[in-house]
Design a protein around this motif. Structure first.
Motif, PDB file in Angstrom:
ATOM      1  N   GLU A 251     -31.515  41.731  47.515  1.00  0.00           N
ATOM      2  CA  GLU A 251     -32.941  42.042  47.548  1.00  0.00           C
ATOM      3  C   GLU A 251     -33.342  42.692  46.235  1.00  0.00           C
ATOM      4  O   GLU A 251     -32.685  43.633  45.774  1.00  0.00           O
ATOM      5  N   CYS A 252     -34.421  42.212  45.633  1.00  0.00           N
ATOM      6  CA  CYS A 252     -34.923  42.830  44.402  1.00  0.00           C
ATOM      7  C   CYS A 252     -35.586  44.157  44.755  1.00  0.00           C
ATOM      8  O   CYS A 252     -36.555  44.189  45.531  1.00  0.00           O
ATOM      9  N   ILE A 253     -35.060  45.261  44.210  1.00  0.00           N
ATOM     10  CA  ILE A 253     -35.571  46.584  44.556  1.00  0.00           C
ATOM     11  C   ILE A 253     -36.278  47.266  43.384  1.00  0.00           C
ATOM     12  O   ILE A 253     -36.955  48.267  43.574  1.00  0.00           O
ATOM     13  N   ASN A 254     -36.110  46.723  42.185  1.00  0.00           N
ATOM     14  CA  ASN A 254     -36.778  47.283  41.017  1.00  0.00           C
ATOM     15  C   ASN A 254     -36.798  46.248  39.906  1.00  0.00           C
ATOM     16  O   ASN A 254     -36.022  45.276  39.935  1.00  0.00           O
ATOM     17  N   VAL A 272     -30.909  54.679  34.252  1.00  0.00           N
ATOM     18  CA  VAL A 272     -30.479  55.308  35.491  1.00  0.00           C
ATOM     19  C   VAL A 272     -30.727  54.300  36.610  1.00  0.00           C
ATOM     20  O   VAL A 272     -31.873  54.007  36.956  1.00  0.00           O
ATOM     21  N   LEU A 273     -29.655  53.762  37.149  1.00  0.00           N
ATOM     22  CA  LEU A 273     -29.769  52.683  38.128  1.00  0.00           C
ATOM     23  C   LEU A 273     -30.207  53.204  39.496  1.00  0.00           C
ATOM     24  O   LEU A 273     -29.933  54.355  39.854  1.00  0.00           O
ATOM     25  N   PRO A 274     -30.856  52.349  40.275  1.00  0.00           N
ATOM     26  CA  PRO A 274     -31.220  52.758  41.640  1.00  0.00           C
ATOM     27  C   PRO A 274     -29.980  52.932  42.508  1.00  0.00           C
ATOM     28  O   PRO A 274     -28.954  52.295  42.280  1.00  0.00           O
ATOM     29  N   LYS A 275     -30.089  53.808  43.496  1.00  0.00           N
ATOM     30  CA  LYS A 275     -28.974  54.061  44.408  1.00  0.00           C
ATOM     31  C   LYS A 275     -29.079  53.168  45.637  1.00  0.00           C
ATOM     32  O   LYS A 275     -30.176  52.913  46.132  1.00  0.00           O
ATOM     33  N   VAL A 276     -27.939  52.709  46.101  1.00  0.00           N
ATOM     34  CA  VAL A 276     -27.902  51.804  47.251  1.00  0.00           C
ATOM     35  C   VAL A 276     -26.931  52.372  48.279  1.00  0.00           C
ATOM     36  O   VAL A 276     -25.822  52.777  47.936  1.00  0.00           O
ATOM     37  N   GLU A 277     -27.335  52.385  49.536  1.00  0.00           N
ATOM     38  CA  GLU A 277     -26.473  52.862  50.613  1.00  0.00           C
ATOM     39  C   GLU A 277     -26.253  51.748  51.623  1.00  0.00           C
ATOM     40  O   GLU A 277     -27.134  50.911  51.847  1.00  0.00           O
ATOM     41  N   PHE A 278     -25.092  51.761  52.248  1.00  0.00           N
ATOM     42  CA  PHE A 278     -24.734  50.746  53.236  1.00  0.00           C
ATOM     43  C   PHE A 278     -24.188  51.412  54.495  1.00  0.00           C
ATOM     44  O   PHE A 278     -23.671  52.529  54.447  1.00  0.00           O
ATOM     45  N   VAL A 279     -24.315  50.679  55.591  1.00  0.00           N
ATOM     46  CA  VAL A 279     -23.684  51.076  56.838  1.00  0.00           C
ATOM     47  C   VAL A 279     -22.564  50.092  57.095  1.00  0.00           C
ATOM     48  O   VAL A 279     -22.807  48.913  57.359  1.00  0.00           O
ATOM     49  N   PHE A 302     -26.657  44.025  41.464  1.00  0.00           N
ATOM     50  CA  PHE A 302     -26.541  42.899  40.554  1.00  0.00           C
ATOM     51  C   PHE A 302     -27.784  42.905  39.671  1.00  0.00           C
ATOM     52  O   PHE A 302     -28.908  42.722  40.157  1.00  0.00           O
ATOM     53  N   VAL A 303     -27.586  43.143  38.381  1.00  0.00           N
ATOM     54  CA  VAL A 303     -28.695  43.200  37.424  1.00  0.00           C
ATOM     55  C   VAL A 303     -28.761  41.876  36.677  1.00  0.00           C
ATOM     56  O   VAL A 303     -27.759  41.412  36.126  1.00  0.00           O
ATOM     57  N   ILE A 304     -29.932  41.259  36.672  1.00  0.00           N
ATOM     58  CA  ILE A 304     -30.138  39.997  35.948  1.00  0.00           C
ATOM     59  C   ILE A 304     -31.255  40.210  34.935  1.00  0.00           C
ATOM     60  O   ILE A 304     -32.315  40.751  35.268  1.00  0.00           O
ATOM     61  N   THR A 305     -31.014  39.823  33.699  1.00  0.00           N
ATOM     62  CA  THR A 305     -32.055  39.925  32.673  1.00  0.00           C
ATOM     63  C   THR A 305     -32.315  38.547  32.076  1.00  0.00           C
ATOM     64  O   THR A 305     -31.417  37.708  31.990  1.00  0.00           O
ATOM     65  N   VAL A 306     -33.556  38.338  31.674  1.00  0.00           N
ATOM     66  CA  VAL A 306     -33.955  37.120  30.961  1.00  0.00           C
ATOM     67  C   VAL A 306     -34.643  37.546  29.676  1.00  0.00           C
ATOM     68  O   VAL A 306     -35.662  38.247  29.710  1.00  0.00           O
ATOM     69  N   MET A 332     -34.265  42.447  36.352  1.00  0.00           N
ATOM     70  CA  MET A 332     -34.363  42.499  37.813  1.00  0.00           C
ATOM     71  C   MET A 332     -33.146  43.214  38.371  1.00  0.00           C
ATOM     72  O   MET A 332     -32.014  42.874  38.030  1.00  0.00           O
ATOM     73  N   TYR A 333     -33.376  44.211  39.211  1.00  0.00           N
ATOM     74  CA  TYR A 333     -32.294  44.986  39.829  1.00  0.00           C
ATOM     75  C   TYR A 333     -32.188  44.567  41.296  1.00  0.00           C
ATOM     76  O   TYR A 333     -33.112  44.810  42.090  1.00  0.00           O
ATOM     77  N   TYR A 334     -31.074  43.957  41.648  1.00  0.00           N
ATOM     78  CA  TYR A 334     -30.883  43.430  42.994  1.00  0.00           C
ATOM     79  C   TYR A 334     -29.841  44.257  43.745  1.00  0.00           C
ATOM     80  O   TYR A 334     -28.746  44.517  43.230  1.00  0.00           O
ATOM     81  N   ALA A 335     -30.172  44.651  44.973  1.00  0.00           N
ATOM     82  CA  ALA A 335     -29.244  45.376  45.839  1.00  0.00           C
ATOM     83  C   ALA A 335     -28.682  44.409  46.886  1.00  0.00           C
ATOM     84  O   ALA A 335     -29.423  43.616  47.476  1.00  0.00           O
TER      85      ALA A 335
END
Length: 525
Positions: A251-254, A272-279, A302-306, A332-335
């Motif tokens: 999911e694109c989060i930023n 400073v990358l976004p933080k991601v939490e999982f269950v 997963f960071v993707i740049t163009v 694009m910052y993907y979690a």
């Protein structure tokens, strides 16, 4: 969406051809292109004389006493050999024909045409030194400029021919006080990821930072089912069945959008990358006492740049300003989605049995082949060129009519392309740990994939420059990504993620040199 034969299985060489097929070319149109061919033959040398050719075939219709002759023609263009003067003459002629066709009736259909690509086998040569791995891998393949640009850039290359651009964007002379944005150690600040953009609900919503009042770039998430990917049975059928993507793995989060004087690699190490939490499913008591050991390689982030070059090319050729130069970077910052993580934990477990998945018809099972393929790509791509080359970009302009583009440009919209040149048009960066996120103090992992259009040829670069000045602020464009599935147990494909950039205005572009000097929306020392 146009597929344009995006198989990654074909071989190509530098005789790539753009075929413009005219079922009913008039003699006046034939003369236009014949004159261009004669001028090209007089002004070009060697193989360049064959950069444009016209094949004409007359077909009789009607009675034998009064036949109508249709002139079925194919205009063959070899952009890798074509000079800028020839390319501009071609587009001027196409624009002239488009203008003339406005007065035609539906029955006339004179000078209508369709565009297609003719790709052939690439040449190979041995590299003198292969010890440097991925950075040297690009040297082992000789590719033509058109193959480098691939099919998706056809729309951009076509835009480059819409007008004779007489005023380009001047390169800004570097100054001794300008920071080196490519070196993380020289950056005064680490800006917060996503601080140069605003997430929107609708494309037309204002992208204004409520705290500062600044106009930023606006973006939004995309329904993955609206984008076409290869379905099950694609490789074994004649109709090459496409389906709406059965979801996305991340999911694109930023997102960030900025302009810089040179391409900025490895953004993940500079922000400073976004933080991601999982269950985790096997967290037995919900208090972190289960087994949370990762058994997979796929990253949490997963960071993707163009990288889009916007400096007017100074000379004709694919190697002009090859590695960097003035341009925009879309980040694009993907979690990772929880469902993706659950699948990864299952398929990488020691007791995993693939037969159980084959008998499972649940919605999760639809994504298993794509998750398994992405996991393999993450393991192999940094050192395996073949797997690296399966990274597919699916760009699509969503509002061509609103942008006011000529109708023939629509034929090129949505063409998918593979990033096949490691160390040149694509780069992989891995960061095993990046930040502390959850109650177990478990760190996120991060991988970055950079797509660079800076090595693209003159026509493509000129097109992007023209788009910046004329179309960027009118554009709603979707970027989507997946790993190309080629075997039945790699299908259906599933998007890694999708992102939509909404009406970016170059006037309000954040400058990277400013962003890394003082945080736009906050930062860290």
């Amino acid at each position: 969406m146009v597929d344009s034969n995006d198989d990654g299985n074909n071989d190509y060489d530098d005789d790539d051809v753009v075929n413009m097929r005219f079922p009913n070319m008039t003699k006046d149109a034939e003369k236009l292109f014949t004159d261009i061919i004669l001028q090209a033959e007089e002004g070009e040398e060697g193989d360049n004389k064959h950069s444009i050719m016209l094949e004409v075939q007359e077909e009789e219709e009607g009675s034998s006493t009064s036949p109508n002759r249709r002139r079925s023609s194919v205009l063959k263009l070899r952009p890798s050999l074509m000079s800028r003067e020839t390319s501009e003459r071609v587009i001027e002629s196409l624009m002239k024909l488009d203008e003339q066709k406005k007065g035609n009736t539906e029955d006339e259909q004179q000078n209508d045409y369709e565009a297609s690509f003719e790709m052939k086998k690439e040449e190979k040569k041995k590299s003198d030194d292969d010890d440097d791995g991925i950075s040297k891998a690009a040297e082992s393949v000789v590719e033509s400029p058109l193959m480098i640009s691939r099919r998706s850039i056809a729309s951009t290359a076509s835009l480059s021919l819409l007008s004779d651009v007489t005023e380009g964007i001047e390169d800004v002379d570097s100054d001794s006080d300008v920071i080196d944005v490519t070196d993380p150690s020289s950056l005064p600040y680490k800006p917060i990821a996503g601080s140069t953009t605003i997430q929107l609900k609708n494309p037309t919503d204002p992208a204004i930072d409520k705290k500062t009042g600044k106009v930023l770039a606006g973006w939004r998430t995309v329904d993955p089912s609206t984008l076409q990917v290869r379905g099950s049975g694609y490789n074994g059928s004649d109709n090459k069945c496409k389906i709406g993507s059965p979801g996305d793995l991340y999911e694109c989060i930023n997102a960030d959008v900025f302009e810089s004087q040179q391409r900025v690699p490895d953004i993940a190490s500079k922000v400073v990358l976004p933080k991601v939490e999982f269950v985790d499913n096997d967290d037995n008591d919900g208090n972190g006492n289960g087994n949370n050991t990762k058994t997979w390689t796929a990253p949490d982030l997963f960071v993707i740049t163009v990288a889009l070059p916007t400096s007017q090319p100074s000379m004709y050729g694919a190697n002009s300003n090859k590695d960097d130069g003035l341009g925009y970077t879309v980040v694009m910052y993907y979690a990772m989605r929880q469902e993706t993580r659950d699948i990864l934990r299952r398929i990488t477990a020691a007791d995993y049995n693939k037969r159980d998945d084959d008998e499972d018809n649940s919605n999760m099972n639809i994504k298993i082949n794509a998750v398994r393929l992405f996991e393999k790509w993450c393991r192999c791509a940094p050192s395996d060129k073949d797997f690296f080359s399966r990274f597919k970009v699916l760009p699509q302009a969503e509002n061509l009519k609103e942008m006011g583009l000529p109708s023939w440009i629509e034929k090129f919209n949505g063409m998918a392309f593979l990033v096949k040149r490691p160390g040149e048009t694509g780069y992989v960066f891995t960061h095993p740990t990046v930040s502390t996120t959850n109650s177990n103090q478990q760190s996120n992992s991060c991988m970055e994939f950079d797509v660079s259009l800076h090595p693209f040829p003159y026509l493509a670069k000129k097109g992007i420059c023209y788009m910046k000045e004329t179309y960027f602020e009118k554009t709603v464009v979707t970027f989507a990504f997946c790993i190309e599935g080629r075997l039945e147990d790699e299908l259906p494909e599933c998007l890694l993620g999708a992102f939509q950039l909404c009406y970016p205005n170059p006037v309000h572009a954040i400058q990277a040199e400013d962003w890394f000097t003082a945080p736009a929306g906050g930062g860290a020392n």
